[in-house]
Write an enzyme that holds these catalytic residues in place. Structure first.
Site, PDB file in Angstrom:
ATOM      1  N   LYS A   5      -0.385  28.943  30.684  1.00  0.00           N
ATOM      2  CA  LYS A   5      -0.350  27.491  30.481  1.00  0.00           C
ATOM      3  C   LYS A   5      -1.426  27.070  29.484  1.00  0.00           C
ATOM      4  O   LYS A   5      -2.361  27.816  29.193  1.00  0.00           O
ATOM      5  CB  LYS A   5      -0.565  26.773  31.813  1.00  0.00           C
ATOM      6  CG  LYS A   5      -1.929  27.017  32.456  1.00  0.00           C
ATOM      7  CD  LYS A   5      -2.048  26.295  33.775  1.00  0.00           C
ATOM      8  CE  LYS A   5      -3.427  26.531  34.400  1.00  0.00           C
ATOM      9  NZ  LYS A   5      -3.604  25.789  35.651  1.00  0.00           N
ATOM     10  N   ARG A 101      -3.873  18.213  45.815  1.00  0.00           N
ATOM     11  CA  ARG A 101      -3.130  17.735  44.654  1.00  0.00           C
ATOM     12  C   ARG A 101      -1.645  17.828  45.005  1.00  0.00           C
ATOM     13  O   ARG A 101      -1.181  17.122  45.887  1.00  0.00           O
ATOM     14  CB  ARG A 101      -3.496  18.557  43.412  1.00  0.00           C
ATOM     15  CG  ARG A 101      -4.990  18.524  43.068  1.00  0.00           C
ATOM     16  CD  ARG A 101      -5.309  19.186  41.747  1.00  0.00           C
ATOM     17  NE  ARG A 101      -4.723  20.519  41.628  1.00  0.00           N
ATOM     18  CZ  ARG A 101      -5.016  21.383  40.669  1.00  0.00           C
ATOM     19  NH1 ARG A 101      -5.883  21.043  39.733  1.00  0.00           N
ATOM     20  NH2 ARG A 101      -4.443  22.576  40.630  1.00  0.00           N
ATOM     21  N   TYR A 232     -21.540  10.630   9.828  1.00  0.00           N
ATOM     22  CA  TYR A 232     -21.298   9.293  10.360  1.00  0.00           C
ATOM     23  C   TYR A 232     -22.463   8.837  11.243  1.00  0.00           C
ATOM     24  O   TYR A 232     -22.976   9.600  12.069  1.00  0.00           O
ATOM     25  CB  TYR A 232     -20.016   9.267  11.197  1.00  0.00           C
ATOM     26  CG  TYR A 232     -18.753   9.406  10.378  1.00  0.00           C
ATOM     27  CD1 TYR A 232     -18.428   8.483   9.396  1.00  0.00           C
ATOM     28  CD2 TYR A 232     -17.867  10.457  10.607  1.00  0.00           C
ATOM     29  CE1 TYR A 232     -17.265   8.596   8.655  1.00  0.00           C
ATOM     30  CE2 TYR A 232     -16.697  10.585   9.874  1.00  0.00           C
ATOM     31  CZ  TYR A 232     -16.403   9.653   8.890  1.00  0.00           C
ATOM     32  OH  TYR A 232     -15.254   9.773   8.162  1.00  0.00           O
ATOM     33  N   MET A 279     -13.945  14.600  12.503  1.00  0.00           N
ATOM     34  CA  MET A 279     -12.642  15.122  12.887  1.00  0.00           C
ATOM     35  C   MET A 279     -12.354  16.479  12.244  1.00  0.00           C
ATOM     36  O   MET A 279     -11.783  17.373  12.889  1.00  0.00           O
ATOM     37  CB  MET A 279     -11.533  14.136  12.514  1.00  0.00           C
ATOM     38  CG  MET A 279     -10.135  14.610  12.884  1.00  0.00           C
ATOM     39  SD  MET A 279      -8.856  13.434  12.459  1.00  0.00           S
ATOM     40  CE  MET A 279      -9.180  12.126  13.655  1.00  0.00           C
TER      41      MET A 279
END
Length: 532
Positions: A5, A101, A232, A279
């Protein structure tokens, strides 16, 4: 079952699935139906796939069409499935023993589901499982034991249980717990991706290899003056003249802000990430000028320095699996087996192997291959070491345990090719003076003799089944030996464990269970042999 998965924890779902199946995995586990369909499109229709997460009942016909087993998660789910399905589908019943769950929380819920199943032939329950919450907590195993005991309680109310695949052991339970609650199958995900952390390594009887390294390059190198801001927000300011390298990898590739507390390797030296990770790129502080194209290692080895994923996970205060799984599909993957590149794959902006855009993501298949192939069919301990693990010195308890080892007619079952085989009858004789056991029997493979040892202290048996060449199935009977290691299970009142086979044609193992046949002590095996 190999768990693939989340893109096989970032390693590449289809490639890891192929490697696991070719090396001996008999099931694949995924989280969603979309993942299952993606694997099914690339692998044989015959490989069983289990979706461990929720599948909406309206998509059960799709799962059935592509031979995908789903998970029964609640009473409401099974009621809706019974209402709308028009064709049979397979599912495993999820028991919630404490993870809280998905799954059935009470025995009454399970009884309700069993009644619904009995009234609808389209509902085919082929397995039962649960999932442990604390299998890697070896300091306090009480919750683990509580979940395991609860699972046994649930199994007691399941009809026709022997016709279903029972599984509960994840990587932690499989590797670290002496209880070995294997049942019919184990689910390995994290264990396929490399060694555990240092605190757990001593608990496993073999060494796992690191499967994974992540590299990029310096694509721009420049020298900045003092008091210049980088990136940034200007979060980093130089205090003197400083060489800065730009690396074409960012949070869009899965290298998030919380990872910037970890170093990277350049020229075999640790260097820090400086400024905010953007990014598509990040910046590192260099001790000197380096040429464009110099390799930058995020996970892996350069010279005498190594950065492992556990170090990054610890500094980011998150599990290692999150570090792996966060790596995006636009990072190209290169797969290496036996020292050769066997497959490369890219995606997104990376553009594949010939347009890497500076990225290089290497997954070494050897650990997966090693885990299945080198260890397949080979027990981690010899029969002597397995049996002679003393668990009690209580004389009264040992006297009680002597009754577990009675000479006479026994019956056994083994799990192979996704099915239970048996029960088969065999005769065993226990030598109480030498703690040895001998016997003989017959199964679908052929006639065999038994030699082995046992211990009333550990309540274990280590047996060698020796097949007689020329009897039974000539395709299966090679005159080979089978190692069997079983331990008394007080919950099921039988001996349970595993069988192991290593021949030139087959390497593998599976579940094994056996018990003293109180109702058939006058039966003779000669009538069975005459039919072979």
């Amino acid at each position: 079952m190999a768990i693939v998965k989340a893109n096989a924890y970032g390693h590449g779902m289809v490639e890891i699935a192929r490697a696991a199946v070719s090396a001996g995995a008999t099931w694949l586990g995924v989280a969603t139906l979309d993942e299952a369909l993606a694997v099914r499109a690339k692998l044989s229709q015959n490989i069983p796939i289990l979706v461990l997460g929720y599948v909406a009942p309206e998509y059960l016909s799709v799962a059935s069409r592509y031979n995908i087993t789903v998970t029964g998660v609640s009473v409401e789910w099974i009621q809706e499935a019974a209402r709308i399905v028009q064709q049979p589908f397979n599912f495993h019943l999820k028991i919630d023993t404490g993870l809280n769950r998905l799954g059935y929380k009470t025995i009454d819920e399970v009884r309700t589901v069993m009644k619904i199943i009995s009234l609808n032939p389209n509902l085919n329950c082929t397995g039962i499982f649960t999932h442990f919450a604390t299998s890697e907590d070896m300091q306090n195993k009480s919750y683990f034991h509580r979940q395991l005991a609860s699972f046994y309680d649930f199994l007691d109310v399941i009809p026709n249980r022997t016709n279903k695949i029972i599984h509960c052991a994840n990587s932690g339970a499989t590797l670290y717990h002496p209880e070995k609650p294997f049942f019919d199958m184990v689910r390995l995900g994290k264990a396929l991706m490399g060694p555990p952390n240092e605190a757990l390594k001593h608990l496993i009887p073999f060494e796992l290899q690191y499967a994974f390294s992540l590299h990029s390059i310096l694509d721009v190198v420049k020298q900045l003056d003092a008091n210049e801001k980088i990136g940034y927000g200007g979060e980093y300011m130089t205090t003197e003249k400083q060489w800065i390298g730009t690396v074409p990898i960012g949070y869009g590739d899965g290298w998030h802000q919380q990872f910037k507390t970890s170093d990277v390797l350049v020229d075999g030296k640790r260097v820090p990430i400086v400024g905010r990770i953007s990014m598509d790129q990040l910046t590192v502080a260099l001790p000197q000028e380096y040429p464009v194209g110099t390799r930058v290692t995020f996970i892996g080895r350069q010279g005498n320095e190594t950065i492992i994923a556990d170090e990054i996970a610890q500094k980011a205060n998150q599990p290692r699996s999150e570090v792996f799984s966060s790596l995006s599909n636009r990072l190209p993957r290169v797969y290496i087996q036996d020292g050769s590149v066997i497959r490369g794959g890219g995606g997104g902006a990376g553009g594949g192997l010939l347009g890497l855009g500076g990225f290089l993501f290497i997954i070494i298949f050897l650990p997966v291959y090693y885990c299945y192939q080198c260890c397949a069919g080979k027990p981690s301990r010899s029969n002597t070491k397995f049996v002679n693990r003393t668990t009690t010195n209580n004389v009264e308890k040992q006297i009680i345990d002597i009754k577990l080892f009675q000479s006479g007619n026994w019956q056994s079952q083994y799990y192979q090719y996704s099915n239970w085989h048996g029960p088969h009858q065999l005769e065993l004789t226990f030598d109480t003076l030498q703690s040895k056991v001998t016997g003989s029997g017959v199964d679908e493979v052929g006639m065999y003799s038994i030699e082995g040892i046992y211990s009333t202290q550990s309540r274990r048996m280590g047996l060698t089944k020796i097949y007689q060449l020329g009897t039974g199935n000539p395709l299966e009977n090679l005159g080979h030996n089978v190692t069997i290691q079983v331990e008394w299970n007080k919950y099921t009142n039988q001996f349970e464990g595993k069988w192991y086979v290593r021949t030139k044609k087959f390497k593998g193992d599976g579940a094994f269970k056996m018990n003293f046949n109180k109702e058939n002590q006058q039966a003779s095996l000669f009538s069975v042999y005459e039919k072979v």
